[in-house]
Design a protein around this motif. Structure first.
Motif, short mmCIF file in Angstrom:
data_model
loop_
_atom_site.label_atom_id
_atom_site.label_comp_id
_atom_site.label_asym_id
_atom_site.label_seq_id
_atom_site.Cartn_x
_atom_site.Cartn_y
_atom_site.Cartn_z
N ALA A 139 -15.16 -75.09 -49.04
CA ALA A 139 -13.89 -75.03 -49.76
C ALA A 139 -12.71 -75.21 -48.81
CB ALA A 139 -13.77 -73.71 -50.52
N ALA A 140 -12.74 -74.53 -47.67
CA ALA A 140 -11.65 -74.66 -46.70
C ALA A 140 -11.57 -76.09 -46.15
CB ALA A 140 -11.84 -73.67 -45.55
N GLY A 141 -12.71 -76.68 -45.86
CA GLY A 141 -12.73 -78.06 -45.37
C GLY A 141 -12.23 -79.04 -46.42
N ALA A 142 -12.61 -78.80 -47.67
CA ALA A 142 -12.14 -79.68 -48.75
C ALA A 142 -10.62 -79.60 -48.89
CB ALA A 142 -12.83 -79.31 -50.06
N LEU A 143 -10.07 -78.41 -48.76
CA LEU A 143 -8.62 -78.28 -48.83
C LEU A 143 -7.95 -78.95 -47.64
CD1 LEU A 143 -8.11 -74.63 -50.09
CD2 LEU A 143 -7.54 -76.73 -51.28
N MET A 188 -13.22 -81.45 -41.77
CA MET A 188 -14.26 -80.68 -42.43
C MET A 188 -15.17 -79.97 -41.42
SD MET A 188 -15.12 -80.20 -45.55
CE MET A 188 -16.31 -80.20 -46.82
N ILE A 189 -15.23 -80.47 -40.20
CA ILE A 189 -16.20 -79.97 -39.22
C ILE A 189 -15.89 -78.54 -38.79
CG2 ILE A 189 -17.07 -80.32 -36.88
CD1 ILE A 189 -16.71 -83.32 -37.39
N LEU A 190 -14.66 -78.24 -38.45
CA LEU A 190 -14.33 -76.92 -37.92
C LEU A 190 -14.57 -75.79 -38.92
CD1 LEU A 190 -13.36 -75.41 -35.45
CD2 LEU A 190 -11.03 -75.75 -36.23
#
Length: 121
Positions: A47-51, A4-6
């Motif tokens: 959203a990207a981190g959740a995916l 999730m960090i990046l």
């Protein structure tokens, strides 16, 4: 999770700091500015981190098995059980296809939203 960090860092590093200053000038507290300015601007990163977190979690079966199992049956464990213990290939294949659809559907929706945002610029 570290996945999730990046995406969050990439999204928040592009954020203009003057937006928070403008919110403060207009009377927003720091917490209210965070919720009204920072969170909406970081939604693509969230959203990207959740995916990125969802994909490994969905198929996880090794860790619960190594840690003496879990009380709840996970989809990865079910796949392993059906393929290698029960040798029920039709059921295992159906579960694998369902898992594939569950993983691809959010990715396709996210890609569609990102494409619409790029086209609107």
């Amino acid at each position: 999770s570290r996945f999730m960090i990046l995406p969050l860092f990439a999204t928040l590093s592009k954020m203009d700091g003057s937006l928070l200053e403008a919110a403060a000038d207009l009377g927003c507290s720091r917490l209210k500015a965070f919720w009204l300015v920072t969170v909406p601007l970081s939604l693509p990163g969230i959203a990207a981190g959740a995916l990125l977190c969802f994909i490994p979690i969905a198929g996880e079966f090794v860790i619960p098995d190594l840690l003496a199992g879990s009380d709840n049956m996970m989809i990865g464990q079910t796949l392993w059980l059906e393929f290698f213990t029960n040798r029920d290939w039709p059921v295992a294949s159906t579960i694998a296809v369902v898992l594939l659809v569950l993983l691809l559907a959010p990715l396709l929706v996210y890609e569609h939203i990102q494409r619409k945002q790029l086209e609107s610029r």
